[in-house]
Design a protein around this motif. Structure first.
Motif, short mmCIF file in Angstrom:
data_model
loop_
_atom_site.label_atom_id
_atom_site.label_comp_id
_atom_site.label_asym_id
_atom_site.label_seq_id
_atom_site.Cartn_x
_atom_site.Cartn_y
_atom_site.Cartn_z
N GLY A 14 -13.88 -42.45 40.20
CA GLY A 14 -12.50 -42.87 40.40
C GLY A 14 -11.47 -41.95 39.78
O GLY A 14 -10.28 -42.04 40.09
N ALA A 15 -11.92 -41.06 38.93
CA ALA A 15 -11.01 -40.14 38.25
C ALA A 15 -10.67 -38.95 39.14
O ALA A 15 -11.16 -38.84 40.27
N SER A 16 -9.84 -38.08 38.60
CA SER A 16 -9.41 -36.89 39.33
C SER A 16 -9.74 -35.63 38.54
O SER A 16 -9.81 -35.65 37.31
N LEU A 17 -9.91 -34.55 39.27
CA LEU A 17 -10.09 -33.23 38.68
C LEU A 17 -9.39 -32.22 39.58
O LEU A 17 -9.23 -32.46 40.78
N ARG A 18 -9.06 -31.09 38.99
CA ARG A 18 -8.46 -30.01 39.76
C ARG A 18 -9.22 -28.72 39.50
O ARG A 18 -9.45 -28.36 38.35
N LEU A 19 -9.58 -28.06 40.56
CA LEU A 19 -10.23 -26.75 40.49
C LEU A 19 -9.25 -25.69 40.96
O LEU A 19 -8.52 -25.91 41.94
N SER A 20 -9.27 -24.57 40.27
CA SER A 20 -8.41 -23.45 40.66
C SER A 20 -9.24 -22.19 40.81
O SER A 20 -10.25 -22.03 40.11
N CYS A 21 -8.80 -21.33 41.70
CA CYS A 21 -9.51 -20.07 41.92
C CYS A 21 -8.47 -18.98 42.18
O CYS A 21 -7.56 -19.17 43.00
N ALA A 22 -8.63 -17.87 41.49
CA ALA A 22 -7.74 -16.73 41.67
C ALA A 22 -8.54 -15.58 42.25
O ALA A 22 -9.62 -15.25 41.73
N ALA A 23 -8.02 -15.00 43.30
CA ALA A 23 -8.66 -13.83 43.91
C ALA A 23 -8.02 -12.58 43.34
O ALA A 23 -6.80 -12.40 43.44
N LEU A 24 -8.85 -11.73 42.74
CA LEU A 24 -8.37 -10.48 42.17
C LEU A 24 -8.64 -9.37 43.17
O LEU A 24 -9.78 -9.04 43.44
N GLY A 25 -7.57 -8.85 43.72
CA GLY A 25 -7.70 -7.87 44.78
C GLY A 25 -6.95 -8.36 46.01
O GLY A 25 -6.43 -9.47 46.05
N SER A 26 -6.93 -7.52 47.02
CA SER A 26 -6.20 -7.86 48.24
C SER A 26 -7.02 -8.77 49.13
O SER A 26 -8.20 -8.50 49.36
N ILE A 27 -6.38 -9.81 49.58
CA ILE A 27 -7.03 -10.69 50.55
C ILE A 27 -6.06 -10.92 51.69
O ILE A 27 -4.86 -10.71 51.56
N TYR A 28 -6.59 -11.38 52.80
CA TYR A 28 -5.78 -11.63 53.98
C TYR A 28 -5.45 -13.12 54.08
O TYR A 28 -6.34 -13.97 53.95
N ALA A 29 -4.20 -13.39 54.36
CA ALA A 29 -3.77 -14.78 54.48
C ALA A 29 -4.45 -15.49 55.66
O ALA A 29 -4.62 -16.71 55.62
N ASN A 30 -4.82 -14.73 56.68
CA ASN A 30 -5.41 -15.36 57.86
C ASN A 30 -6.92 -15.47 57.78
O ASN A 30 -7.59 -15.75 58.77
N ARG A 73 -2.91 -23.58 48.78
CA ARG A 73 -3.09 -22.14 48.61
C ARG A 73 -1.74 -21.50 48.38
O ARG A 73 -0.78 -21.77 49.10
N ASP A 74 -1.69 -20.64 47.39
CA ASP A 74 -0.49 -19.85 47.10
C ASP A 74 -0.75 -18.44 47.60
O ASP A 74 -1.52 -17.69 46.98
N TYR A 75 -0.11 -18.09 48.71
CA TYR A 75 -0.39 -16.81 49.35
C TYR A 75 0.20 -15.64 48.57
O TYR A 75 -0.27 -14.52 48.68
N ALA A 76 1.22 -15.89 47.80
CA ALA A 76 1.81 -14.82 47.00
C ALA A 76 0.95 -14.50 45.78
O ALA A 76 0.84 -13.35 45.37
N ARG A 77 0.35 -15.52 45.21
CA ARG A 77 -0.46 -15.33 44.00
C ARG A 77 -1.95 -15.20 44.29
O ARG A 77 -2.73 -14.97 43.37
N ASN A 78 -2.35 -15.35 45.55
CA ASN A 78 -3.77 -15.27 45.92
C ASN A 78 -4.61 -16.30 45.16
O ASN A 78 -5.68 -15.98 44.63
N THR A 79 -4.11 -17.51 45.11
CA THR A 79 -4.85 -18.57 44.44
C THR A 79 -5.06 -19.74 45.39
O THR A 79 -4.31 -19.93 46.35
N VAL A 80 -6.08 -20.50 45.09
CA VAL A 80 -6.35 -21.72 45.85
C VAL A 80 -6.71 -22.82 44.85
O VAL A 80 -7.38 -22.56 43.84
N THR A 81 -6.24 -24.01 45.13
CA THR A 81 -6.46 -25.15 44.25
C THR A 81 -7.06 -26.29 45.05
O THR A 81 -6.66 -26.55 46.18
N LEU A 82 -8.02 -26.95 44.45
CA LEU A 82 -8.63 -28.13 45.06
C LEU A 82 -8.34 -29.32 44.15
O LEU A 82 -8.87 -29.40 43.04
N GLN A 83 -7.51 -30.21 44.63
CA GLN A 83 -7.21 -31.44 43.92
C GLN A 83 -8.21 -32.50 44.39
O GLN A 83 -8.24 -32.81 45.59
N MET A 84 -8.99 -33.01 43.47
CA MET A 84 -10.04 -33.96 43.82
C MET A 84 -9.69 -35.31 43.20
O MET A 84 -9.65 -35.45 41.97
N ASP A 85 -9.41 -36.27 44.04
CA ASP A 85 -9.07 -37.62 43.61
C ASP A 85 -10.16 -38.60 44.03
O ASP A 85 -10.97 -38.31 44.91
#
Length: 113
Positions: A14-30, A73-85
């Motif tokens: 029933g609790a929540s967690l948040r996962l974050s991931c940062a990509a170091l290097g160039s990635i494509y938004a598509n 996803r933050d395309y400027a910062r190359n990060t993705v977050t997963l909010q798990m509720d």
């Protein structure tokens, strides 16, 4: 591309967690950037991913997490977050960030009943 994941931990159902991931290097938004998970005895499975398609974002969720997990996803910062509720014991797994053929180091999520 190197992927650095953070978050995870041990929580009760029933609790929540948040996962974050940062990509170091160039990635494509598509191209998809997202999360997979693997629990003991099971194959690694897609949890969610997100990418830009034209002017909109396309997201994909595993049926088992729809309505409970949200990927952003933050395309400027190359990060993705997963909010798990509303976490369930069956969400217990090692979660991996993935982009193309690159994998993050994995982070453990444990949900107790």
């Amino acid at each position: 591309v190197q992927l650095q994941a953070s978050g995870g931990g041990l929580v009760q159902a029933g609790a929540s967690l948040r996962l974050s991931c940062a990509a170091l290097g160039s990635i494509y938004a598509n191209r998809p950037l997202g999360w997979y998970r693997q629990s003991p005895g099971n194959e690694r499975e897609l949890v969610a991913h997100r990418y830009r398609s034209g002017v909109r974002d396309t997201t994909m969720y595993a049926d088992s997490v729809k309505g409970r997990f949200t990927i952003s996803r933050d395309y400027a910062r190359n990060t993705v977050t997963l909010q798990m509720d509303s976490l369930k014991p069956e969400d217990t797994a090692v979660y991996y960030c993935k982009y193309e053929t690159s994998w993050g180091q994995g982070t453990q999520v444990t949900v107790s009943s």
